[in-house]
Design a protein around this motif. Sequence first.
Motif, PDB file in Angstrom:
ATOM      1  N   LEU A 102      -3.749   4.993  -1.868  1.00 20.05           N
ATOM      2  CA  LEU A 102      -4.107   6.086  -0.404  1.00 20.05           C
ATOM      3  C   LEU A 102      -4.410   7.130  -0.563  1.00 20.05           C
ATOM      4  CD1 LEU A 102      -4.225   2.783   0.741  1.00 20.05           C
ATOM      5  CD2 LEU A 102      -5.118   3.218   2.080  1.00 20.05           C
TER       6      LEU A 102
ATOM      7  N   CYS B  41      -4.535   1.791  10.326  1.00 20.07           N
ATOM      8  CA  CYS B  41      -5.407   0.930   9.300  1.00 20.07           C
ATOM      9  C   CYS B  41      -4.741  -0.104   8.957  1.00 20.07           C
ATOM     10  CB  CYS B  41      -5.099   1.811   7.995  1.00 20.07           C
ATOM     11  SG  CYS B  41      -6.257   3.021   7.683  1.00 20.07           S
TER      12      CYS B  41
ATOM     13  N   ARG C  50      -2.377  -1.220  -3.554  1.00 22.29           N
ATOM     14  CA  ARG C  50      -3.501   0.126  -3.582  1.00 22.29           C
ATOM     15  C   ARG C  50      -2.400   1.524  -2.770  1.00 22.29           C
ATOM     16  NH1 ARG C  50      -7.041  -2.953  -2.628  1.00 22.29           N
ATOM     17  NH2 ARG C  50      -8.120  -1.570  -3.638  1.00 22.29           N
TER      18      ARG C  50
ATOM     19  N   ALA D 278       0.761  -1.191  -0.082  1.00 20.94           N
ATOM     20  CA  ALA D 278       0.105   0.331  -0.297  1.00 20.94           C
ATOM     21  C   ALA D 278       1.151   1.689  -0.119  1.00 20.94           C
ATOM     22  CB  ALA D 278      -0.848  -0.207   1.402  1.00 20.94           C
TER      23      ALA D 278
ATOM     24  N   LEU E  30      -8.218  -0.945   5.268  1.00 18.86           N
ATOM     25  CA  LEU E  30      -8.066   0.537   3.512  1.00 18.86           C
ATOM     26  C   LEU E  30      -9.236   1.508   2.851  1.00 18.86           C
ATOM     27  CD1 LEU E  30      -6.327  -1.526   1.264  1.00 18.86           C
ATOM     28  CD2 LEU E  30      -4.968  -0.383   3.577  1.00 18.86           C
TER      29      LEU E  30
ATOM     30  N   TRP F 200       3.952  -1.271   3.301  1.00 14.57           N
ATOM     31  CA  TRP F 200       3.718   0.671   3.456  1.00 14.57           C
ATOM     32  C   TRP F 200       4.476   1.393   2.970  1.00 14.57           C
ATOM     33  CZ3 TRP F 200      -1.512   2.397   4.328  1.00 14.57           C
ATOM     34  CH2 TRP F 200      -2.872   1.418   5.246  1.00 14.57           C
TER      35      TRP F 200
ATOM     36  N   SER G 173      -1.979   5.284   8.739  1.00 18.86           N
ATOM     37  CA  SER G 173      -1.641   4.396   8.107  1.00 18.86           C
ATOM     38  C   SER G 173      -0.690   3.356   8.977  1.00 18.86           C
ATOM     39  CB  SER G 173      -0.472   4.299   7.044  1.00 18.86           C
ATOM     40  OG  SER G 173      -0.024   5.037   6.002  1.00 18.86           O
TER      41      SER G 173
END
Length: 412
Positions: free
Chosen positions: A333, A357, A331, A302, A363, A391, A354
Motif C-alpha cells: 500500500l 484499515c 500486499r 501488508a 485495503l 502490518w 493502517s
Amino acid sequence: MKNLANQAPKRRRVVITGLGAISSLGNSPEQVLSSLRSGRVSFAASSSDPQVISSPVRDFELGAFTGSFKERRYLNRGAQLTVAAAMSALRSSSLRREELAETGLFLGAGPNMDVGGEVPEIRQGEIQHDSLMALWILRFLPNTAASIISILAGLRGDNLTVTSACSSSLQAIGEAFHKIRDGYLDLALAGGGDSRLTPGAILAYRKARALYEGGGNPEEASRPFDSGRRGFVPGEGGACLLLEELEHARRRRADIYGEVCGFGASLDGYNVTAPEPEGKGGQMALEKALADAGLVPGDVDAVSTHGTGTILNDRMEAALIERVYAGVFPRILAFKSWIGHLSTACGAMETALSLICMLNDYLPEIRNLREPCSPVLPFVRKGGSCPASTWVIENFGFGGQNAVLMIRRYLP
C-alpha cells in the motif's frame, strides 16, 4: 542463588488504546474510512504556486479539540495539528486526568519553515522586531507542541521530541513502544504533526527537486510506484496514538485498537538527501523490526510503504521489498497517494491509517498506479475487503534516517 544478571528481562505486550488523526481524509476513523472507500481526497493547486499540488486539511480549528488557551499563539500550523491529534487520542482512550500524570510523551517534529510568514521583514540580516511577540522563538522550537500538550493534559512522564526528518514520528512511536515493553512506563502518548504547505517549505522542496510540478489534474499528481511518477505532493496533518501495557489496559477495560510488536531504526550513511540505492539501511531497519517482533517476512500481511512518488525512493523501496519478501510477498500500500507527504508526521499518520484499515478489514488502492515500476510486487490496485492481521509501516527520511514499525491485530 539464581544469576539474575544473565536473565533477559521479560518483554511486556504493548497495545494501542487511543487514536487521534487530523487529516485531509477526515478527523475520525469513521470519516477516514468513508473517504478511503469513496475515493475522496483534497489534492488542489497550491495557493502560493499553481504549478505545485498540495493536500491540505480543510476547515481545521484547533479550539474544537482544545478549547481556549492563551499559549495557542505560540503554536505554528504543524504544532497545532499535533496538539489537536494528541487531545483527540486522549479523549478516545477514556483515561481520567489523574491517570495521565505518569504518562510519557514522544513526538516527532520538524522545523518551522514558514520564515517569511513568521518574520516578514528581514533587512540586511536584521529582523524588524517591533511587531514580534515577546516569545516568538517558541513558534520555531520543535518541542513547543510537547510543552503545550503536557500543560493541557497533565502529562508528566518520560518525554522525547524526535527530529529525524520523515522518520521522526514513527521513531517516536517506536521509542515509546520500547519504553513500555521494557518496563519503564505503562502509558505513553506518541505521534506527531506537520504542515509543509507554506511558500518557504514549498521553495525548499522545489530547490531539492523532490516535488511534483507541472499543474494538471491535482488528483493525479501523487502516483507512488508508477513509472510516470514525478515527485511527491506535500500534505499536512497530525496523528497520535496512546500506547499502553496490556495488563494495565485490561485492568481498566480499555478498548484496544491493535498491538505494537516490533520496531527497528537505522542510518544509511550515504547521502544527505538521496536514499542509498540498494536500500541497505532500510533493509537493516526492517530486519531489526522483524527480529524485535520475533517474526519472519512470511508472517507479514501488508506493508504501508514510504512510497513518496519520487524516482529514487520508489525504485529503492520496491527493490528492498522484492529482496526481503522474495516468494512470500505481502500486499503493498501507499497512503501518500491519498494524503500527500506529511514529512515528519507521515509515520504517525500512516500508522493510524493502517490501524483503521486493519480494524475494518479494508485495503485501499494505490491511487494513480497505472504502470507499476515493479512487475512482481502485489501492489493493491483495487480497494476492497481483505483481512490483514500483521502490518509493517516503513519511513525513510532525508539524511538516510530509516524507521520501521510492526503492528498486528490484537488477540487476547
